[in-house]
Design a protein around this motif. Sequence first.
Motif, PDB file in Angstrom:
ATOM      1  N   THR A 217       0.843  -1.198   0.000  1.00 57.17           N
ATOM      2  CA  THR A 217       0.000   0.000   0.000  1.00 57.17           C
ATOM      3  C   THR A 217       0.875   1.244   0.000  1.00 57.17           C
ATOM      4  OG1 THR A 217      -1.833   1.157   1.081  1.00 57.17           O
ATOM      5  CG2 THR A 217      -0.176   0.165   2.518  1.00 57.17           C
TER       6      THR A 217
ATOM      7  N   HIS B 289      -0.880   4.077   0.957  1.00 56.85           N
ATOM      8  CA  HIS B 289      -1.651   4.891   1.893  1.00 56.85           C
ATOM      9  C   HIS B 289      -0.709   5.428   2.960  1.00 56.85           C
ATOM     10  CE1 HIS B 289      -4.736   5.899   4.896  1.00 56.85           C
ATOM     11  NE2 HIS B 289      -3.973   5.248   5.767  1.00 56.85           N
TER      12      HIS B 289
ATOM     13  N   LEU C  57      -9.813   2.748   9.930  1.00 55.61           N
ATOM     14  CA  LEU C  57      -9.216   2.248   8.690  1.00 55.61           C
ATOM     15  C   LEU C  57      -9.954   1.047   8.115  1.00 55.61           C
ATOM     16  CD1 LEU C  57      -5.326   2.383   9.122  1.00 55.61           C
ATOM     17  CD2 LEU C  57      -6.741   3.665   7.509  1.00 55.61           C
TER      18      LEU C  57
ATOM     19  N   THR D 194     -12.143   1.929   5.320  1.00 55.53           N
ATOM     20  CA  THR D 194     -11.569   2.910   4.402  1.00 55.53           C
ATOM     21  C   THR D 194     -10.899   2.213   3.228  1.00 55.53           C
ATOM     22  OG1 THR D 194     -11.139   4.438   6.236  1.00 55.53           O
ATOM     23  CG2 THR D 194      -9.934   4.817   4.178  1.00 55.53           C
TER      24      THR D 194
ATOM     25  N   ALA E  42       1.984   4.462   5.461  1.00 55.42           N
ATOM     26  CA  ALA E  42       1.821   3.131   4.871  1.00 55.42           C
ATOM     27  C   ALA E  42       1.962   2.023   5.898  1.00 55.42           C
ATOM     28  CB  ALA E  42       2.843   2.937   3.738  1.00 55.42           C
TER      29      ALA E  42
ATOM     30  N   ASP F  46       0.520   1.703   8.509  1.00 52.74           N
ATOM     31  CA  ASP F  46      -0.782   1.313   9.064  1.00 52.74           C
ATOM     32  C   ASP F  46      -1.204  -0.071   8.572  1.00 52.74           C
ATOM     33  OD1 ASP F  46      -1.178   3.504  10.628  1.00 52.74           O
ATOM     34  OD2 ASP F  46      -2.542   4.535   9.255  1.00 52.74           O
TER      35      ASP F  46
ATOM     36  N   ILE G 288      -8.224   1.761   0.594  1.00 48.97           N
ATOM     37  CA  ILE G 288      -6.857   2.263   0.493  1.00 48.97           C
ATOM     38  C   ILE G 288      -6.226   1.717  -0.786  1.00 48.97           C
ATOM     39  CG2 ILE G 288      -6.575   2.461   2.986  1.00 48.97           C
ATOM     40  CD1 ILE G 288      -5.001  -0.141   2.967  1.00 48.97           C
TER      41      ILE G 288
ATOM     42  N   GLN H 187      -8.215   0.337  -5.444  1.00 47.71           N
ATOM     43  CA  GLN H 187      -8.590   0.906  -4.146  1.00 47.71           C
ATOM     44  C   GLN H 187      -9.607  -0.041  -3.521  1.00 47.71           C
ATOM     45  OE1 GLN H 187      -6.515   4.509  -3.640  1.00 47.71           O
ATOM     46  NE2 GLN H 187      -8.497   4.443  -2.649  1.00 47.71           N
TER      47      GLN H 187
ATOM     48  N   ARG I 220     -11.109  -1.795   0.543  1.00 49.19           N
ATOM     49  CA  ARG I 220     -10.931  -2.162   1.946  1.00 49.19           C
ATOM     50  C   ARG I 220     -10.023  -3.388   1.992  1.00 49.19           C
ATOM     51  NH1 ARG I 220     -14.961  -4.661   3.854  1.00 49.19           N
ATOM     52  NH2 ARG I 220     -14.639  -4.253   6.079  1.00 49.19           N
TER      53      ARG I 220
END
Length: 467
Positions: free
Chosen positions: A7, A9, A106, A109, A12, A14, A111, A167, A169
Amino acid sequence: MLLTITTTHEPATDLGFLLHKHPDRAQAFPVSAGNAHVFYPEAGPRRCTAALLVELDPVALVRGRAGGLSQYVNDRPYAAGSQLAVALRTVFGTALAGRCAARPELVDTPIPLEIAVPSLSAGGGADLVERLFAPLGWRVEATPVPLDEQVPGWGDSRYLSLRLRGQSRLATALSHLYVLLPVLDRGKHYWVGEDEVDKLLRAGEGWLAGHPERELISRRYLAHSRPLVDAALSQLAESDDTPPEELDDALAEPAVTAAPEAAEPLAVQRQGSVLAALRAADARRVLDLGCGSGMLLRLLLREPSFTEIVGVDVSTAALRAAERRLRLDRLPEAARARITLRQSALTYVDPALAGYDAAVLMEVIEHVDEQRLPALEHVVFAAAHPRTVVVTTPNAEYNVRFDNLAAGEFRHADHRFEWPRSRFREWADGVATRHGYRVRILPVGAEDPEVGPPTQLAVFTAEGGAA
């Protein structure tokens, strides 16, 4: 087998919270016939990659007869398929369930994700991979792996290098992989039974019902078993209001079933036998103990003679599946008033289970460790003490008639035991004597002259007929 999830995001790292695996540590987890390792090749604020490496012992695969393998030289340790899907569930189960206490915001969300599988077993080739993943929003890159990079003339192998970008979840992305990797592999390494329908529907919740290839996915995931595919397609039709008859063309190709195609599916015969026993007992208030996803509850609810129905299971996930199957939120008020779902363990006394006309333990006792059976016996036959108890369980002697079961293998990975007829008779007679019941043993399914019926059923009736 290798799978990586990347990722960009920010931050990252996370990704480590979502996967419940710390980027600074390499971790190992036991899986069937091997080990799974999680590590992070890169972990920075702008880009983070988690890798799942599954090492399988080819000798253990053969000795365990997983998937019916007979040769030590095989592709199972290297080509992503059903073993990788099971490892995903084992290692990333919390992430797959969509839970993250550390970063709850998250979980829901989308990502940016990039998923890579360098060696994918893909029956149907790159075209099918595109048809399966593209409708889910992924940009798909499926490249054939050459037989030998140094000898171009040999051509391509039947394996693909897969890369997905999009993108999503994280939990949704994992559910796509969990379902579709075995679908592409076309060969599960474990017994496909009734519970696989609920696994498919749980993992596919929110995306499978609307997938243009849902029929193909259901057929392959459920090993072309006609009764299981019928059940899955019917419930998928309910979830998006498509009439089930519109899906019948999905079953045009031959289906592999454990029984001759002219025979009624064993699951249907078992449910019919249980219903017949309850009708003969003139039961009105019925407990379905270990109700699972509610297959029997749905049949009980259709019969007005059952005025109170209680489904009991220790698993909240199973009870949620039962609620979906029964469509409790859409039932008429009178029907909804007749049924209750209750979480309870069958090895601990629950006073709320006392006083019912009948209790059913359909394919339940074999999921309990034998040393815990006395506790279950006390809960059901002593504490609850319904007037009638109906118990079904597999007949272990009949297992030799299933071509896809190896010698000594159980019908389900969660079974703690499977008894021959003599052992079931011994147990049933002991329970009846200890708790004041009479017992009859009945066959379910066609009786084989050598090994008996596929399922054995016991009907316990309280002495004197009073609860």
